[in-house]
Design a protein around this motif. Structure first.
Motif, PDB file in Angstrom:
ATOM      1  N   GLN A  85       2.249  10.178  -5.158  1.00  0.00           N
ATOM      2  CA  GLN A  85       2.048   8.475  -5.345  1.00  0.00           C
ATOM      3  C   GLN A  85       1.925   8.327  -6.675  1.00  0.00           C
ATOM      4  OE1 GLN A  85       3.194   6.756  -2.437  1.00  0.00           O
ATOM      5  NE2 GLN A  85       1.250   5.639  -2.825  1.00  0.00           N
ATOM      6  N   LYS A  86       1.398   8.927  -7.543  1.00  0.00           N
ATOM      7  CA  LYS A  86       1.059   8.636  -8.859  1.00  0.00           C
ATOM      8  C   LYS A  86       1.588   9.535 -10.014  1.00  0.00           C
ATOM      9  CE  LYS A  86      -3.334   6.373  -7.882  1.00  0.00           C
ATOM     10  NZ  LYS A  86      -2.890   5.046  -8.396  1.00  0.00           N
ATOM     11  N   GLU A 133       0.569   7.234   1.404  1.00  0.00           N
ATOM     12  CA  GLU A 133       0.176   5.728   0.922  1.00  0.00           C
ATOM     13  C   GLU A 133      -1.309   5.574   1.430  1.00  0.00           C
ATOM     14  OE1 GLU A 133       3.219   3.138   2.012  1.00  0.00           O
ATOM     15  OE2 GLU A 133       4.590   3.664   0.608  1.00  0.00           O
ATOM     16  N   GLU A 134      -1.424   5.692   2.606  1.00  0.00           N
ATOM     17  CA  GLU A 134      -2.864   5.376   3.275  1.00  0.00           C
ATOM     18  C   GLU A 134      -3.749   6.269   2.717  1.00  0.00           C
ATOM     19  OE1 GLU A 134      -2.408   5.748   7.481  1.00  0.00           O
ATOM     20  OE2 GLU A 134      -1.489   3.895   7.799  1.00  0.00           O
ATOM     21  N   LYS A 162       5.614   9.517   4.514  1.00  0.00           N
ATOM     22  CA  LYS A 162       5.325   8.405   3.454  1.00  0.00           C
ATOM     23  C   LYS A 162       4.040   7.406   3.791  1.00  0.00           C
ATOM     24  CE  LYS A 162       7.594   5.527   0.514  1.00  0.00           C
ATOM     25  NZ  LYS A 162       9.050   4.678  -0.192  1.00  0.00           N
ATOM     26  N   LYS A 163       4.121   7.114   4.947  1.00  0.00           N
ATOM     27  CA  LYS A 163       3.054   5.975   5.235  1.00  0.00           C
ATOM     28  C   LYS A 163       1.702   6.757   4.996  1.00  0.00           C
ATOM     29  CE  LYS A 163       1.444   2.651   8.766  1.00  0.00           C
ATOM     30  NZ  LYS A 163       1.867   2.321  10.174  1.00  0.00           N
ATOM     31  N   VAL A 223      -0.889  14.188  -2.633  1.00  0.00           N
ATOM     32  CA  VAL A 223      -0.886  12.798  -2.567  1.00  0.00           C
ATOM     33  C   VAL A 223      -0.725  12.177  -4.098  1.00  0.00           C
ATOM     34  CG1 VAL A 223      -2.338  10.750  -1.984  1.00  0.00           C
ATOM     35  CG2 VAL A 223      -1.882  12.582  -0.609  1.00  0.00           C
ATOM     36  N   MET A 230      -3.710   7.741  -0.035  1.00  0.00           N
ATOM     37  CA  MET A 230      -3.924   7.305  -1.643  1.00  0.00           C
ATOM     38  C   MET A 230      -4.778   6.434  -1.748  1.00  0.00           C
ATOM     39  SD  MET A 230      -3.087   8.574  -4.836  1.00  0.00           S
ATOM     40  CE  MET A 230      -4.790   8.407  -5.177  1.00  0.00           C
ATOM     41  N   ALA A 231      -4.619   5.326  -0.789  1.00  0.00           N
ATOM     42  CA  ALA A 231      -5.449   3.991  -1.084  1.00  0.00           C
ATOM     43  C   ALA A 231      -7.189   4.325  -0.588  1.00  0.00           C
ATOM     44  CB  ALA A 231      -5.061   3.051   0.010  1.00  0.00           C
TER      45      ALA A 231
END
Length: 324
Positions: free
Chosen positions: A309-310, A265-266, A261-262, A305, A268-269
């Motif tokens: 995420q979205k 998120e990274e 999960k981390k 991703v 996606m950022a």
């Protein structure tokens, strides 16, 4: 009676000429591809089928019954050719190999049976069969069964074509930000009228709905002629704009992968940062492959991703970013 027969002959002649002209254009164009040549063969077979029907109903064939019925198995080629054409158009990694030859087995089998049970018969027997068939017309059980089998076979392949188009459209949303130049509405619009035509023939074979003289023939020929007109406009657009669409791979871009999960998120950022900092979203025809090259992230990971995420496809993500 004579007027109806004249109208049918006129429509048939115009249709045959149109089909041959379009096929010639596809075969002689310097942009002609294997896919285009397959479509040209498809059109020529329709011209041959219509010409064959005209011969079967002429007085000329009564003295030469051996010339009759050669085209009654031709519809068994329509479905496989349309399916091959659709694959060639939509899938960039599709190849024409000998393994695909089995799709033509029904046609070969039916042609052999036709030769054995009609064309190898004595002249008198051939003439008797021809006269009986002409007298009964569409009320002949043999004609109805053959028509039903032939065009049900075509309908099945058309369903395969529509399933492939559905897959193609699904994949587009995960690979392209703009679909104006790569959509396949033109292909759907070409196949749907043809599918309606095939269903009309199947329904008539099942229920013999056409009691009025030549009403059914005029309806079918009218539909064919309308499809030919649409073919003409489609061919013009495709030949004029060779990059009308790019095609996709037969293997789906959406594959199950495993990411923490981390990490998701990274990633996606990082994607968001690259898209905004480099203004990638401003490119008119930005693709998933372009984003992959700009970020160094595999396309399958980007899709995963974005979904995690979205809950978006690539198409939705880029266009949402453009709005924001």
């Amino acid at each position: 009676f004579c007027m109806a027969y004249s109208v049918i002959n006129i429509i048939s002649a115009i249709t045959i000429f149109s089909l041959i002209a379009l096929a010639s254009l596809l075969l002689t164009s310097n942009k002609s591809t294997t896919t285009a040549r397959i479509l040209a063969v498809f059109l020529l077979l329709h011209a041959l089928m219509i010409a064959g029907e005209m011969i079967n109903h002429s007085e000329f064939v009564l003295g030469r019954p051996g010339l009759a019925f050669w085209t009654i198995t031709v519809p068994l080629l329509y479905g496989p050719l349309l399916w091959l054409y659709t694959n060639g158009v939509l899938l960039r990694d599709f190849t024409y190999s000998k393994k695909l030859s089995w799709h033509f087995l029904p046609f070969i089998t039916s042609l052999v049976l036709l030769v054995v049970f009609y064309h190898l018969e004595p002249y008198a027997e051939q003439r008797s069969i021809l006269l009986t068939t002409r007298q009964l017309g569409r009320q002949s059980d043999t004609v109805r069964v053959l028509s039903l089998v032939n065009f049900t076979h075509v309908a099945i392949y058309l369903v395969f074509c529509f399933r492939l188009i559905r897959y193609y459209r699904h994949e587009l949303y995960h690979q392209y930000s703009s679909l104006e130049t790569i959509h396949v509405n033109w292909l759907v619009s070409m196949l749907v009228p043809y599918f309606i035509l095939i269903l009309t023939i199947i329904i008539n074979s099942l229920f013999s709905l056409s009691d009025l003289p030549y009403l059914y023939e005029l309806t079918v020929l009218g539909l064919i002629f309308s499809v030919v007109i649409y073919f003409t406009s489609i061919f013009y657009r495709v030949l004029t704009f060779p990059n009308f669409f790019r095609g996709i791979n037969s293997t789906s871009i959406i594959v199950p992968i495993s990411m923490e999960k981390k990490m998701v998120e990274e990633t996606m950022a990082f994607i968001d940062k690259e898209v905004f900092d480099k203004a990638l979203y401003t490119k008119a025809y930005f693709t998933l492959q372009d984003l992959s090259e700009a970020t160094g992230i595999e396309p399958t990971e980007i899709i995963y991703v974005l979904n995690e995420q979205k809950d978006m496809s690539f198409h939705e993500y880029i266009n949402r970013t453009r709005i924001e």
